[in-house]
Write a protein that holds these residues in place. Structure first.
Motif, PDB file in Angstrom:
ATOM      1  N   GLU A  18       0.817  -1.215   0.000  1.00  0.00           N
ATOM      2  CA  GLU A  18       0.000   0.000   0.000  1.00  0.00           C
ATOM      3  C   GLU A  18       0.853   1.268   0.000  1.00  0.00           C
ATOM      4  O   GLU A  18       0.323   2.362  -0.176  1.00  0.00           O
ATOM      5  N   ASP A  19       2.139   1.122   0.223  1.00  0.00           N
ATOM      6  CA  ASP A  19       3.042   2.266   0.307  1.00  0.00           C
ATOM      7  C   ASP A  19       4.341   1.969  -0.443  1.00  0.00           C
ATOM      8  O   ASP A  19       5.441   2.116   0.096  1.00  0.00           O
ATOM      9  N   ASN A 125      -2.418   7.380  13.069  1.00  0.00           N
ATOM     10  CA  ASN A 125      -1.874   7.027  11.753  1.00  0.00           C
ATOM     11  C   ASN A 125      -0.368   6.819  11.788  1.00  0.00           C
ATOM     12  O   ASN A 125       0.350   7.316  10.928  1.00  0.00           O
ATOM     13  N   LEU A 127       2.932   5.252  10.893  1.00  0.00           N
ATOM     14  CA  LEU A 127       3.225   4.567   9.647  1.00  0.00           C
ATOM     15  C   LEU A 127       4.330   3.529   9.757  1.00  0.00           C
ATOM     16  O   LEU A 127       4.140   2.369   9.401  1.00  0.00           O
ATOM     17  N   ILE A 151       3.661  -2.562  16.465  1.00  0.00           N
ATOM     18  CA  ILE A 151       2.688  -2.787  15.383  1.00  0.00           C
ATOM     19  C   ILE A 151       1.436  -3.513  15.863  1.00  0.00           C
ATOM     20  O   ILE A 151       0.478  -3.655  15.111  1.00  0.00           O
ATOM     21  N   GLU A 153      -2.019  -3.978  17.235  1.00  0.00           N
ATOM     22  CA  GLU A 153      -3.192  -3.093  17.226  1.00  0.00           C
ATOM     23  C   GLU A 153      -3.695  -2.774  18.636  1.00  0.00           C
ATOM     24  O   GLU A 153      -4.365  -1.777  18.841  1.00  0.00           O
ATOM     25  N   LYS A 158      -0.020   1.246  17.190  1.00  0.00           N
ATOM     26  CA  LYS A 158      -0.603   0.797  15.916  1.00  0.00           C
ATOM     27  C   LYS A 158       0.203   1.195  14.677  1.00  0.00           C
ATOM     28  O   LYS A 158      -0.348   1.685  13.701  1.00  0.00           O
ATOM     29  N   TYR A 159       1.509   1.001  14.712  1.00  0.00           N
ATOM     30  CA  TYR A 159       2.299   1.282  13.518  1.00  0.00           C
ATOM     31  C   TYR A 159       1.897   0.319  12.412  1.00  0.00           C
ATOM     32  O   TYR A 159       1.662  -0.861  12.658  1.00  0.00           O
ATOM     33  N   LYS A 160       1.836   0.814  11.205  1.00  0.00           N
ATOM     34  CA  LYS A 160       1.429   0.006  10.059  1.00  0.00           C
ATOM     35  C   LYS A 160       2.532  -0.972   9.658  1.00  0.00           C
ATOM     36  O   LYS A 160       2.246  -2.117   9.313  1.00  0.00           O
ATOM     37  N   TYR A 161       3.784  -0.523   9.707  1.00  0.00           N
ATOM     38  CA  TYR A 161       4.922  -1.353   9.300  1.00  0.00           C
ATOM     39  C   TYR A 161       6.005  -1.329  10.366  1.00  0.00           C
ATOM     40  O   TYR A 161       6.227  -0.304  11.000  1.00  0.00           O
ATOM     41  N   LYS A 179       1.805  -8.034  11.084  1.00  0.00           N
ATOM     42  CA  LYS A 179       0.839  -7.881  12.181  1.00  0.00           C
ATOM     43  C   LYS A 179       0.586  -9.199  12.901  1.00  0.00           C
ATOM     44  O   LYS A 179       0.319  -9.210  14.101  1.00  0.00           O
TER      45      LYS A 179
END
Length: 191
Positions: A18-19, A125, A127, A151, A153, A158-161, A179
């Motif tokens: 996604e990034d 958010n 990242l 990471i 949740e 809640k880091y995405k990566y 995750k």
């Protein structure tokens, strides 16, 4: 590089589907680090003798923070040049969670990740969190635990990566932490 064969192979581009532009920027920042700052990575200390006694040890290398700073400098510059993630902040050794310290309950301590991309003052958010080690200090066990917590949740950050980086003399080993707590590896060589 220690214990890299125990994890399945993947690519950072696949991990960050996604990034992908961020994944490309990360790889380019590593390339610049190895081109312009190889001295920080591969310079081994010279043993000097003083009265027939060595006074600099074999592992008296440059500090990890110097390497992380230079990597962060290149990454920020690339993100700025490409006008990417302009609403995020890239920070090193960031120890704040709002007005309090960053704290991870499962580790029972305050933490300060080597590098993060986040929105200061918010955990909505976050990242990217990265922890770095070097080939002369390659134990990543605590770094991986820290990233898994960041990471998760349920922990509030809640880091995405999350990526654990092992800087080698001519290569980078990226442990891509998912995750579900599984880990895959992307190895890149830089000459």
């Amino acid at each position: 590089m220690a214990n890299v064969n125990m994890y399945p192979k993947d690519t950072i581009e696949n991990y960050m589907q996604e990034d992908k532009e961020l994944a490309k920027a990360i790889l380019e920042a590593f390339s610049k680090l190895y081109i312009y700052d190889k001295y920080l990575i591969s310079n081994k200390p010279k043993i000097e003798l003083e009265n027939d006694k060595a006074f600099i040890g074999l592992n008296h290398h440059v500090g990890e923070r110097s390497i992380v700073f230079r990597f962060a400098y290149y990454l920020q510059k690339i993100l700025d040049e490409r006008n990417l993630y302009t609403d995020y902040n890239l920070d090193c050794e960031y120890n704040r969670n709002g007005y309090g310290p960053k704290f991870i309950d499962s580790l029972g301590k305050n933490v300060y990740p080597d590098l993060i991309i986040h929105k200061r003052g918010s955990n909505d958010n976050n990242l990217l969190v990265m922890e770095f080690k070097t080939y002369w200090n390659d134990n990543q066990e605590d770094d991986i635990k820290k990233i898994k917590a960041f990471i998760n949740e349920n922990n509030g950050y809640k880091y995405k990566y999350g990526i654990a980086v092992l800087i080698g003399e001519n290569e980078v080993n990226l442990k891509l932490i998912n995750k579900d707590k599984s880990i895959s590896v992307d190895d890149r060589t830089y000459k």
